[in-house]
Design an enzyme around this catalytic site. Structure first.
Site, short mmCIF file in Angstrom:
data_model
loop_
_atom_site.label_atom_id
_atom_site.label_comp_id
_atom_site.label_asym_id
_atom_site.label_seq_id
_atom_site.Cartn_x
_atom_site.Cartn_y
_atom_site.Cartn_z
N LYS A 171 15.59 30.82 28.47
CA LYS A 171 14.53 31.20 27.53
C LYS A 171 14.41 32.73 27.44
CE LYS A 171 10.72 31.22 25.10
NZ LYS A 171 10.57 30.81 23.71
N1 LIG Z 1 4.02 30.59 19.33
C1 LIG Z 1 5.32 30.55 19.53
O1 LIG Z 1 6.13 30.75 18.62
C2 LIG Z 1 5.88 30.21 20.89
C3 LIG Z 1 7.19 29.73 20.96
C4 LIG Z 1 7.73 29.39 22.20
C5 LIG Z 1 6.97 29.55 23.34
N2 LIG Z 1 5.71 30.04 23.24
C6 LIG Z 1 4.94 30.20 24.49
O2 LIG Z 1 4.09 29.06 24.60
C7 LIG Z 1 2.88 29.43 25.26
C8 LIG Z 1 1.70 29.12 24.35
O3 LIG Z 1 1.86 29.88 23.15
P1 LIG Z 1 0.92 29.73 21.88
O4 LIG Z 1 1.64 30.38 20.77
O5 LIG Z 1 0.47 28.33 21.75
O6 LIG Z 1 -0.26 30.67 22.33
P2 LIG Z 1 -1.82 30.62 21.98
O7 LIG Z 1 -2.09 30.01 20.67
O8 LIG Z 1 -2.29 32.01 22.27
O9 LIG Z 1 -2.40 29.61 23.11
C9 LIG Z 1 -2.59 30.03 24.42
C10 LIG Z 1 -3.19 28.90 25.22
O10 LIG Z 1 -3.51 29.38 26.54
C11 LIG Z 1 -4.92 29.22 26.75
N3 LIG Z 1 -5.44 30.29 27.57
C12 LIG Z 1 -5.24 31.62 27.43
N4 LIG Z 1 -5.88 32.31 28.41
C13 LIG Z 1 -6.49 31.37 29.17
C14 LIG Z 1 -7.28 31.43 30.35
N5 LIG Z 1 -7.57 32.60 30.93
N6 LIG Z 1 -7.73 30.27 30.88
C15 LIG Z 1 -7.44 29.08 30.30
N7 LIG Z 1 -6.68 28.95 29.19
C16 LIG Z 1 -6.22 30.09 28.64
C17 LIG Z 1 -5.52 29.21 25.38
O11 LIG Z 1 -6.81 28.65 25.43
P3 LIG Z 1 -7.91 29.06 24.31
O12 LIG Z 1 -7.60 28.20 23.14
O13 LIG Z 1 -9.20 28.76 24.97
O14 LIG Z 1 -7.73 30.52 24.03
C18 LIG Z 1 -4.50 28.36 24.64
O15 LIG Z 1 -4.61 27.00 24.99
C19 LIG Z 1 3.03 30.91 25.62
O16 LIG Z 1 3.58 31.01 26.90
C20 LIG Z 1 4.04 31.40 24.59
O17 LIG Z 1 4.72 32.56 25.00
C21 LIG Z 1 5.13 30.36 22.04
#
Ligand SMILES: NC(=O)c1ccc[n+]([C@@H]2O[C@H](COP(=O)([O-])OP(=O)(O)OC[C@H]3O[C@@H](n4cnc5c(N)ncnc54)[C@H](OP(=O)(O)O)[C@@H]3O)[C@@H](O)[C@H]2O)c1
Length: 289
Positions: A171
């Protein structure tokens, strides 16, 4: 029927949980901001008010949270509800060092750890066409088979060794490509704009030629239309640049491009674009945008 505890209903987690529900899998969702989990209730999800409640009785625990510390906190909070032998598919991007620590945390709780980050952004998550980069013991594959089939178009099983974090290693390499590419596309458009041209001319030249690719189309469209609705936020991309640089350093590999992309994301964050799509790195080329 397989039951899944899904921890994290953000940009990626929500559509992934939705695809599990669509394929007939029983899903309990926990999310810090409960409203995002509640939004999945009408599609059949059960909503848990704590990680502990979510994981109790589940066959599979999936984490799709922002980073390694947040994942560790969620699993630690879930601990009283965990059962030895449960399969934990850790699908967030946490980096090499944290993936190793999470594998150790899984061992402490007797969980079967599968390191399974994904390649693909919001749209592939919605369409169930992610590529899952998985490493973990053979014994977990059968139980994960319907789960990963609902989430992705392909699962690359990278290793048989239960302690492996080969998924996270791969990754780091693949996300370095998508992040650097986005930064480069943004810079090319910004340069054209700065030189007094219509930035759309760059797109016109590239489209259909040897430099074209779907990612160029996606990111240049976002920039030209000024639509930074997040698929992958600047904040998460910046986090990944640090994880990638760290991974490179630990392996003795110099990574100039991704380090430069990281500097651009930090400028975009300082300009207030942290929650925007990473294509908003375009703004980092200009003083006060
Ligand atoms: N978006 C992409 O294209 C993509 C692709 C591949 C991998 N990823 C990876 O997948 C993961 C999630 O990405 P995403 O795009 O879905 O991000 P996101 O929309 O920012 O979601 C982040 C998640 O983490 C939670 N979170 C953040 N801080 C927290 C805390 N202190 N305590 C508890 N929960 C917390 C958020 O909860 P709240 O809703 O309460 O904020 C939400 O459920 C990340 O590691 C990212 O790098 C993302």
């Amino acid at each position: 029927m397989t039951t899944v505890a899904f921890l994290g209903a953000g940009i990626m987690g929500a559509p992934m949980a939705r695809n599990l529900l669509k394929s007939g899998i029983d899903v309990t969702v926990w999310n810090r901001t409960e409203a995002k989990a509640r939004a999945l209730e009408s599609e059949g999800a059960a909503v848990a008010s704590s990680p502990e409640e979510a994981v109790r009785g589940a066959d599979v625990v999936i984490t799709m949270l922002s980073d390694g510390d947040v994942v560790r906190e969620a699993i630690t909070a879930a601990a009283p509800g965990l059962r030895a032998g449960q399969v934990w598919a850790q699908m967030s991007t946490v980096g090499v060092a944290a993936a190793g620590r999470l594998a150790a945390l899984a061992a402490e709780h007797g969980l079967t750890y599968v390191d399974a980050p994904v390649q693909g952004t919001k749209q592939p998550a919605e369409q169930g066409t992610l590529v899952i980069l998985a490493a973990g013991p053979e014994s977990a594959r059968l139980v994960l088979s319907p789960v990963f089939a609902a989430l992705g178009q392909r699962t690359l099983w990278l290793d048989d060794d239960g302690a492996s974090i080969a998924g996270t290693r791969l990754k780091m390499a693949t996300v370095s490509y998508s992040i650097s590419l986005t930064a480069v596309v943004a810079e090319a458009l910004a340069l054209a704009q700065g030189l007094g041209l219509d930035a759309a001319l760059v797109r016109e030249v590239v489209t259909g030629g040897p430099m074209d690719n779907p990612y160029f189309q996606l990111k240049s469209k976002a920039i030209l239309e000024g639509d930074y609705t997040p698929s992958f936020t600047v904040t998460n991309a910046e986090k990944d640049t640090r994880l990638i640089v760290e991974a490179g350093e630990s392996a003795g590999v110099k990574l100039d491009m991704v380090a430069a992309a990281g500097a651009r994301f930090r400028r975009a964050q300082a300009q207030g674009h942290g929650d925007a799509d990473m294509s908003a790195t375009y703004h980092a080329s200009f003083e006060a945008s």
